[in-house]
Structures are given as C-alpha cells and as structure tokens.
Design an enzyme around this catalytic site. Sequence first.
Site, PDB file in Angstrom:
ATOM      1  N   ASP A 449     -15.770 -69.232  26.267  1.00 52.73           N
ATOM      2  CA  ASP A 449     -16.868 -67.953  25.566  1.00 52.73           C
ATOM      3  C   ASP A 449     -17.173 -66.601  25.298  1.00 52.73           C
ATOM      4  O   ASP A 449     -16.429 -65.952  24.880  1.00 52.73           O
ATOM      5  CB  ASP A 449     -17.760 -67.891  27.039  1.00 52.73           C
ATOM      6  CG  ASP A 449     -18.418 -67.194  27.821  1.00 52.73           C
ATOM      7  OD1 ASP A 449     -19.744 -67.828  27.692  1.00 52.73           O
ATOM      8  OD2 ASP A 449     -18.634 -66.269  28.126  1.00 52.73           O
ATOM      9  N   GLU A 486     -17.879 -69.087  20.877  1.00 51.64           N
ATOM     10  CA  GLU A 486     -19.130 -68.988  20.668  1.00 51.64           C
ATOM     11  C   GLU A 486     -18.857 -67.712  19.832  1.00 51.64           C
ATOM     12  O   GLU A 486     -18.274 -66.568  21.133  1.00 51.64           O
ATOM     13  CB  GLU A 486     -19.186 -68.906  22.143  1.00 51.64           C
ATOM     14  CG  GLU A 486     -20.901 -67.898  22.772  1.00 51.64           C
ATOM     15  CD  GLU A 486     -20.470 -68.029  23.930  1.00 51.64           C
ATOM     16  OE1 GLU A 486     -22.315 -68.256  24.829  1.00 51.64           O
ATOM     17  OE2 GLU A 486     -19.910 -67.303  25.154  1.00 51.64           O
TER      18      GLU A 486
END
Length: 703
Positions: A449, A486
């Site tokens: 993330d 990401e």
Amino acid sequence: MATRFKIGSGAITRSASSLPTRGNSAIQSRTRILAPSLRSAVTPSRVALSTTNSLPATRACSPRADNAVARGASVRCAAAEARVAAPAGGKMYSSVLPGQAEPLGPSKQGNAVNFAIYARDAHTVTICLFDADNKFVEEMKLDSSKNKTGDIWHVAFEAMSGSAVCYGFKMAGDGGWETGNRWMPNRVLLDPYAPLVSSRRVFGKRDEYEHFAGKDGSFPDFDWGHEEEARKRNHLKDLVVYEIPDLVVYEMPDLVVYEMPVRSFTADASSGLPEGQRGTFVGVGEKAEYIAGLGINAVELLPVFEYDELEFQRQKNPRDHMTNIWGYSHINFFSPMSRFAADGAGPAAAARDFKQMVKKLHAAGVDVLLDVVYNHTNESDDRDPYTVSFRGIESKTYYMTDIGASTQLINYSGCGNTINANNPVVMKLIIDSLVHWVTEYHVDGFRFDLASALCRDEKGHPLGAPPLIKAIAMHPLLGKTHLIAEPWDIGMYQVGSFPNWDIWAEWNGKYRDDIRKFIKGDAGMKGALATRLAGSSDLYQSNQRKPAPAVSSSDFCTVSALRCYQLSCIAHDGFSLYDMVTYNGKHNDANGENNNDGTNDNFSWNCGHEGPTGDGVINALRNRQMRNMVLALMISQGTPMIVMGDECCKTHGGNNNWYGHDNKMAHLNWDLTEEASAMKRFTSELIKFRKEHPALGRETFVG
C-alpha cells in the site's frame, strides 16, 4: 490504500486520520476501555509472547492453547505447547538473567524466555508483568549496565511459566517534543515484534475487557501436509519451488488475481457457513473451490495484520457509526487479525486458522498475496495521537519527523504519520515481518500500500534507490515472492518509474483510467486503448522491463516490473464493476462526510439512468458494458485482477469508499440472481480463454 482522501481546510488528509486523543487519562477499569488489546509473538526464535494493551497501558500476555480459549469478559492467556518448565510455587519465573540482544522480541533461550527491544533514546526501560487476568504482578526497571547492548534493552526470565504471563514495556527519555520523541512514561507499550495480538474476541463487538496479548512458547506445530505435491497437481503452468519454505508459486504472467476483504467475503448468511465461521480466515478457506472454480489462481487479501475495526468509535464524530472492514490501520506487523479467527477463539486460533486457509487455497491451486501497510500505523498524528507502541518507544526513529516544523510528523500517507521505512532499524523490522509471513504462514507475495512512501528518506525526500525496496528485491527469500507496488503516495506518482530492480511489479492507474474512458465512449481514446491492451510500453518498455505481469481490475488497473505489472479496471478503492455502469457520480452519504470522501474521478457512465432501474434496454446496455470491461481486462498483456463480487454484479449502492460498512453494502451475497449467474459464467469462461492462449501472457512487448 485504506480510504480515499478528503479535502478540508486547504489540506489533503485521509479520513482515517480523525482518531481521538487518549492523552494521559488514567483509565484503569476494564469496563471503560474502548480500544482493543495487542498480543505479540516473536518470529526469529519462534517464541510468541504477547503484549497486552489496556489503554492507556499496553501490556503483553503469554498465549493460550488453541483449544483452551477462555470465553467471557476477561481475556485469559494459556500457553499453547509451552516449551519452558514453570517454576515451583506458582511463580512466574525462578530467576532473572541479563538476557541477550538478539533476536528482537520475546524468544525462548534454553530454559528462559528472553525479551529484547530497541530503544536507543530511552534512559529508562521497565518491563511490566501481569497475570492471565491482566492483573498487575510486578514491574522491573532494567539496568543499562547489565540489560543493554548497544541500542537494545534485554532481560530474560528463567523457568518462566508457559501460561498466565502478560508483559509490556514502559519507556522514558530526556526532553520533550523538541526532541522528536513522544515519551509517555506511565503508558505500557506493545512490543513491535509481537507475533500475536489479542483483543476483543468477536469482530465489531466490544468486550468488557479489551487488551493486547500474545503467547509464551513456540507456535503450535501445524501440519502443512504434502503442500508442494498438492499444488503441483493443481497448477497448469511452470512452477517455481521455494527451498525455504517448500512453497510453490505461479510465475507472475500466469496469475489471475482476486482481491477481497476477508470480512466481507463470507460475512453474509447467504454464504451458507455457520455463524462463527462467517467473515473469518476459515470462511475464506471453505470457499477455496469457489475461487479456483472461477479460474482464479491468486487471492489478494486486504490487510490481515491486527487492527482496531472500531477505531472510528473512540469518540463522537461523523463516522462513529462505522466499522473498519478494510483494515488499512495496522497496530502490529507480525500478528494475524485475531478477530478473523472462527468462533471468536482469539489470536492463537487466528494463526492456526490462517495457516489452514493458506493450506486449503494452495491445495486448490491458489496463491496467497497479502495487501500490506508499512507506510503508516494507527497511532495517527500529534493532533489526535493514539499511542500504543512505536510512538511511545522512539517516535522519531519509527516515523518521518521534521523537528523544526510546526507540524513535526510528516504525512505522506494521509493518515497522520509516515513510517520512516529506510531507517536501518525500521527497515529490519519490515523485512523481518515479511520473512515471518512467508516462513511461518507460507504466503506467496505482497501488495504494498502506498509504496512510494517507502521510497523516501527520514525527511520525506524521494530516494532514487531506496534501501528498503532494494533490500526486499535482493533478499534471497523475499525476492522469489510476488512483490507488487501501489506506486504513489500523497505527493509522489511513480507509475512506470517505481524503482524495481527487475523484480517489483506495479499497479498501473493509467490502464484503469484509459480503459474506462474508452468503454464509456470518450473521444480520442483508440490509441490509448491499443497501448494499454498491448502492455503499456510507453510506461514499461525501458531498462529491459516486460509486459508480462500487469495487475489490473475493473476498478484499478495494472502493475508493472521487469517480471510483472498488474492490470485492473476495478479495485476495492472505488466503484464496483456494476456501479461503474450504474452511477455517474459517487453516493457516499452513508459515510457521514456529506459525500465529500472518495474520489470524484470515476470515469463511469450510468447508461442513461442514475442507479437501479427496471428499464430493460438500459439494463441490457449495462450488462454489455460490464462484459466489455472484463473482456478488455482478460485480453490485456499483464496480470489481470478482479475484485470480489465483480464476477456476480456486486453493488455498493454507488458508494465508492465503502471501507466502513460491515453490512450488506459490503458483504458478498451468495444467492445469485439469474443476471449475476450469467455474469459469473461469462467471467469464468473468459479467464479460461485467457489461460488457453499463451499470446495473452507475453514475456516481451509486441514488435
């Protein structure tokens, strides 16, 4: 990422940052504690002593046996397979030893249990011991001349009881906030290396007593069986076999990824599971054949580290009706989410259930990827601090800090803090955590993330060759797993330029946006469509990178690296596939923020009517548009990803930021309509088509 950004007061912040200030209030009554408790265990030594947290104090407990979980208000800890003989007379230990600096966390060393914790700036470190009822037993101030080696404080207890032991640390140091640290001398803190965390037992329901806990002794033995052989029987293409552990994983080009929140996947009664198994690791394992039957060969689980799903309810606020089902708010990096254990059985059972889930998925030919959040923690910022661990141990080491700024904590996560990931101490913590999940739980890979936040120095400046990202890529074990970034944070967008060392893959947001624009009919998108379908050479045809593994879904799209990039038109963060063709705009009023949260850049089209309709013509068009999007995804070069429920027309009612709804808005409905069943068949057949045509998984760009 956890929740979409909201705009307010001229600054971009993440909704999840609005956490209450606990301050120094001395709440001692268990009935008044609102936060969950933490339990910790150590990986290197395979000892799992736990840390309990009774806010404002965080404490640690020894683990209980999986089959001896205490029910009721008080969380009791009993060792699972205790390896240390208990001393006579019911005492916790027979003698105190200086201890050793390695490994960090609790570990079994001979007939003793060793505790080691990094605390460079602390001048006083106190270990606190509690019994299974979380009643204070004693605290011991460590002697820096005997119990400190370099920056590591340590102590060992000989013949410590294998059960009924809880512990935590208190830290004190010199100076105030001008030092960058946040000392709270009376707060008992969670050990960062806690392998298990014990809190409330049932997801979303408070206990009379809530605290963090872990286990003493080693992890219970788990029979992985003939995992390698089972997976070989189910894999259709070439395999890569790990030497340590004996895992088998697909090459990235061959993956078809299914992203899901553990809680939402089986929480609904229509799943057909017993109530205690719904929304748990067991629930996911029970549906392994469903996942494999779609043609899926990898699941990507939204965060499964311990977190507080009731974090929005600590004080009165517009979101205090919500329950965090996505989990992007970690408390600890080693422990499985304890409330994902079946029947509220606690942290040791959660560890066992997680392994059983992985075993069943592997037997069905499905790899397991974890969505991991190393860019921030739940401790928030200086406005609304929530000190449970890192912040009270040595804040300026664990978090990016600018001591000279009025707002010292640097916030590239949108959640109030940013992990100082390239600090050597923190880098070791993250790598140890990743290795723990691979060796102890047989995980096959990770999606990181806000990975760009891991590419900054201690002041937040971008690094061309971030040490952490390189170390993970070059690691003899981690470099063999699937590593997906990401590639952005607040302030940096690295799609196509994420430092990859020919190992890392990326989510490709440009794939998602261009596919959506073309399918909804935007002008001038033919060239962009061709580029995205062919592997986004404009982004990735450099430094010998290849199109093969891209991650994409109908909500999010594309990941890329030499070995792989990921494509998607949809992901958890945004509209579902059905909502993409049903709503022109977001409908997030249920989130309590006046529809201001969630992205406005959906590139969606409602096909002529906002929301559900009985118009047959519009519904037929919507069905075609959904199929167009899935078709585009499955014929694209890269690694495709679909989101839970997109195969069966799942709707969130137009809410594109549904992180806080533990109800039918988020839960998968297993009672399929005729329309949903038809979509499921279509999706499954397209996945089968893709697998049968190697040209759709090329290792090189066309031409």
